[in-house]
Each structure stands twice: as structure tokens, then as C-alpha cells.
Design an enzyme around this catalytic site. Structure first.
Site, mmCIF file in Angstrom:
data_model
loop_
_atom_site.group_PDB
_atom_site.id
_atom_site.type_symbol
_atom_site.label_atom_id
_atom_site.label_comp_id
_atom_site.label_asym_id
_atom_site.label_seq_id
_atom_site.Cartn_x
_atom_site.Cartn_y
_atom_site.Cartn_z
ATOM 1 N N ARG A 137 15.672 -13.595 47.119
ATOM 2 C CA ARG A 137 16.299 -14.851 46.696
ATOM 3 C C ARG A 137 15.544 -16.055 47.246
ATOM 4 O O ARG A 137 16.071 -17.152 47.298
ATOM 5 C CB ARG A 137 17.763 -14.870 47.149
ATOM 6 C CG ARG A 137 18.602 -13.735 46.539
ATOM 7 C CD ARG A 137 20.079 -13.884 46.887
ATOM 8 N NE ARG A 137 20.322 -13.716 48.304
ATOM 9 C CZ ARG A 137 20.658 -12.544 48.885
ATOM 10 N NH1 ARG A 137 20.735 -11.439 48.143
ATOM 11 N NH2 ARG A 137 20.900 -12.478 50.170
ATOM 12 N N ARG A 138 14.298 -15.829 47.647
ATOM 13 C CA ARG A 138 13.494 -16.877 48.285
ATOM 14 C C ARG A 138 12.195 -17.160 47.534
ATOM 15 O O ARG A 138 11.252 -17.693 48.107
ATOM 16 C CB ARG A 138 13.168 -16.474 49.722
ATOM 17 C CG ARG A 138 14.397 -16.185 50.575
ATOM 18 C CD ARG A 138 13.989 -15.629 51.923
ATOM 19 N NE ARG A 138 15.158 -15.370 52.789
ATOM 20 C CZ ARG A 138 15.083 -14.839 54.009
ATOM 21 N NH1 ARG A 138 13.889 -14.494 54.496
ATOM 22 N NH2 ARG A 138 16.168 -14.643 54.724
ATOM 23 N N CYS A 157 7.742 -35.468 39.565
ATOM 24 C CA CYS A 157 8.991 -35.485 38.791
ATOM 25 C C CYS A 157 9.554 -34.074 38.709
ATOM 26 O O CYS A 157 10.662 -33.810 39.158
ATOM 27 C CB CYS A 157 8.753 -36.066 37.394
ATOM 28 S SG CYS A 157 8.241 -37.785 37.402
ATOM 29 N N GLN A 185 13.408 -37.757 34.429
ATOM 30 C CA GLN A 185 12.675 -37.424 33.210
ATOM 31 C C GLN A 185 12.873 -38.456 32.116
ATOM 32 O O GLN A 185 13.994 -38.872 31.817
ATOM 33 C CB GLN A 185 13.084 -36.061 32.671
ATOM 34 C CG GLN A 185 12.210 -35.663 31.467
ATOM 35 C CD GLN A 185 12.446 -34.256 31.014
ATOM 36 O OE1 GLN A 185 13.480 -33.964 30.445
ATOM 37 N NE2 GLN A 185 11.473 -33.380 31.259
ATOM 38 N N ASN A 194 7.910 -30.586 29.057
ATOM 39 C CA ASN A 194 8.182 -29.817 30.270
ATOM 40 C C ASN A 194 8.887 -28.502 29.977
ATOM 41 O O ASN A 194 8.602 -27.478 30.616
ATOM 42 C CB ASN A 194 9.012 -30.634 31.252
ATOM 43 C CG ASN A 194 8.252 -31.785 31.880
ATOM 44 O OD1 ASN A 194 8.816 -32.858 32.083
ATOM 45 N ND2 ASN A 194 6.979 -31.596 32.203
ATOM 46 N N ALA A 281 6.401 -46.257 29.943
ATOM 47 C CA ALA A 281 6.648 -47.085 31.111
ATOM 48 C C ALA A 281 5.826 -46.545 32.286
ATOM 49 O O ALA A 281 5.661 -45.344 32.445
ATOM 50 C CB ALA A 281 8.136 -47.077 31.468
#
Length: 282
Positions: A137-138, A157, A185, A194, A281
């Protein structure tokens, strides 16, 4: 219709109808003419895509899958932070005179860390765990490194991937799932870009680790539509939609670092008219 279109349309409608505006507030982004770039934003958007059912490319307008994959390879495979190693120009605004974007993205992926099993970078650590300890789980990456933020030309981001392996009844192979965490986003310019990228990453890692792709979960803390993008979005989500395209990879590639753009194929991709000259932007 493509399920990716359904999610995108519903998300955009929710942001436009129920989001909050930053108009009049102190904001960092500016338009190229120097005008503040305000947004309508929604907090905590979560979208789930089942990659075993379809490839999540929008059909409202075409996503340039090969260009998106090239940027993914630039970060995860070539581990570069220089735009001269990238075919597209999406990073040009944030590069210095030498082409570097600073200690961001690919730079962080190539930094080696000490683990009990030896020195590895984050990508190699993911592959090692998926092959040797798949139920861990890592298994995750994180490129939002605070000590290096002052040397990044843009803070990451999409900053973290968490991988989780499951097994479906009756399936011989394990299933690779992943969660992309994104702090911010630009929905029009980057959302499906993405989604496509990190879905392909799951396909790649699943193939080289002897698994099959499962679910891709996209978590966006600040999902926003810029003020100058609103009429574009309103027109876009009214368009006809089509079936999802077919995506495939060269099945002979078993080493993550041997994938090239020629190994990825997108077929039967019917989509609406492309939107040109989207203001960005900065």
C-alpha cells in the site's frame, strides 16, 4: 458515447453552475496581455475511468494522444526537465534560455533515493514494488518537493501517483489501478490531456509488470475554467459525441524504458472540430 465525454460534460456543467468565482480577488495567473486571469472553480473533483472498458479520450474534440504520451515519456521515462527533449511546445512559456524548467517534473523523477533494497529513483521504485511486492500500500510517487520549489519554474500541478493492485475473480493477471492527485487544473486546456497521459502510464506499467490495466482515478483539488474559456466550454459541451477510440500498444515491449512513440496506436478516433488558439494563462 465515450464515458470520458459524459464525465467531462457533467464536470463542466457542475463548475459553471455551482462553482465559485475568483473575479476581483488577488490571483497569480495573468493573460499574455497582463490582465488577471480569473476562474470559476470547483473544489475536490473526483473522476473515475475504467480502463478495462474503454480508452478515455474525449470525442467532443480530439486530444492529441501522441503528443500527450510524448510529454509523459519526457517526465517518466526520459526524466528530463529540458524542453529540447520534448516534441511539443507546451512548456515553452516556463523554460529558461537553456530550455530548463528548473528542478521540476522529470528532474524529481531522476533523483535517486536510499531504500532498504538499494538506491533507486521513484520510477524504478514503483516498477520494483509492482514486480516484487504488488500488494504493498506504499507504491507511490511525489514530485512536490518543498525544498526545491524555489528552483521550479512552475510548481507541479499533477504531483502524485498512488498505485494499488487488485485481482478480479476469474482473471489470471493482477489488475493495476492508480490515483493521480492534482492540486490545480485548467479544465479546457489540460483535463483530457492529463487523463490520457496517466491512463497510458497505467497501460505501460501494467504491461511491463505482467498485469492488466484497471481503474484510473483523477483527483483535482482546484478544478477551474478560466474566464476567457467559458464561452468555449459552453459551446464544446453542446457538441455531438461519439464512441471512444481504440488504444493499443506494442505487446512485445516488456521494459518500461524501451517504449517509443511508435509503440502506441490510436484507431477509430472520431471527434468534433478542433479548437484552435486557446488562450493560455501564465
Amino acid at each position: 458515447m465515450s464515458y470520458a465525454d459524459t464525465l467531462f460534460i457533467n464536470m463542466c456543467r457542475d463548475i459553471l453552475e455551482n462553482g465559485t468565482s475568483t473575479e476581483g480577488e488577488k490571483v497569480r495567473p495573468k493573460w499574455p496581455d497582463g490582465t488577471p486571469a480569473y476562474t470559476i472553480k470547483q473544489f475536490g473533483v473526483v473522476n473515475r475511468y475504467d480502463l478495462s472498458k474503454e480508452f478515455p479520450a474525449l470525442t467532443l474534440r480530439k486530444t492529441f494522444v501522441k503528443s500527450a504520451v510524448d510529454e509523459l515519456l519526457w517526465i517518466w521515462q526520459r526524466k528530463s526537465n529540458n524542453i529540447h527533449d520534448l516534441k511539443s511546445h507546451v512548456w515553452d512559456e516556463w523554460a529558461d534560455e537553456d530550455g530548463s524548467i528548473g528542478k521540476a517534473y522529470g528532474y524529481q523523477m531522476r533523483v535517486k533515493h536510499q531504500y532498504a533494497e538499494g538506491m533507486m529513483d521513484q520510477v524504478d521504485r514503483v516498477i520494483y514494488d509492482l514486480k516484487n511486492n504488488p500488494y504493498s500500500r506504499r507504491i507511490m510517487t511525489n514530485i512536490y518537493v518543498h525544498q526545491d520549489l524555489h528552483e521550479m519554474n512552475l510548481y507541479p500541478c499533477a504531483y502524485s501517483m498512488t498505485f494499488n493492485v487488485t485481482k478480479k475473480p476469474g482473471h489470471e493477471k493482477l489488475v493495476l489501478n492508480g490515483i493521480l492527485n492534482q492540486r490545480s487544473q485548467d479544465i479546457l486546456a489540460a483535463n483530457n490531456w492529463n487523463v490520457v497521459q496517466y491512463s497510458v502510464l497505467l497501460y505501460m506499467l501494467a504491461q511491463v509488470c505482467g498485469m492488466e490495466p484497471g481503474e484510473f482515478v483523477h483527483v483535482i483539488a482546484d478544478a477551474h475554467i478560466y474566464d476567457r474559456h467559458i464561452p468555449i466550454i459552453e459551446e464544446l459541451i453542446k457538441r455531438p459525441v461519439y464512441d471512444a477510440p481504440k488504444f493499443s500498444m506494442n505487446p512485445d515491449v516488456k521494459d518500461f524504458y524501451e517504449f517509443t512513440l511508435d509503440d502506441f496506436k490510436i484507431e477509430d478516433y472520431k471527434a468534433g472540430e478542433q479548437i484552435k488558439d486557446i488562450p493560455i494563462a501564465i
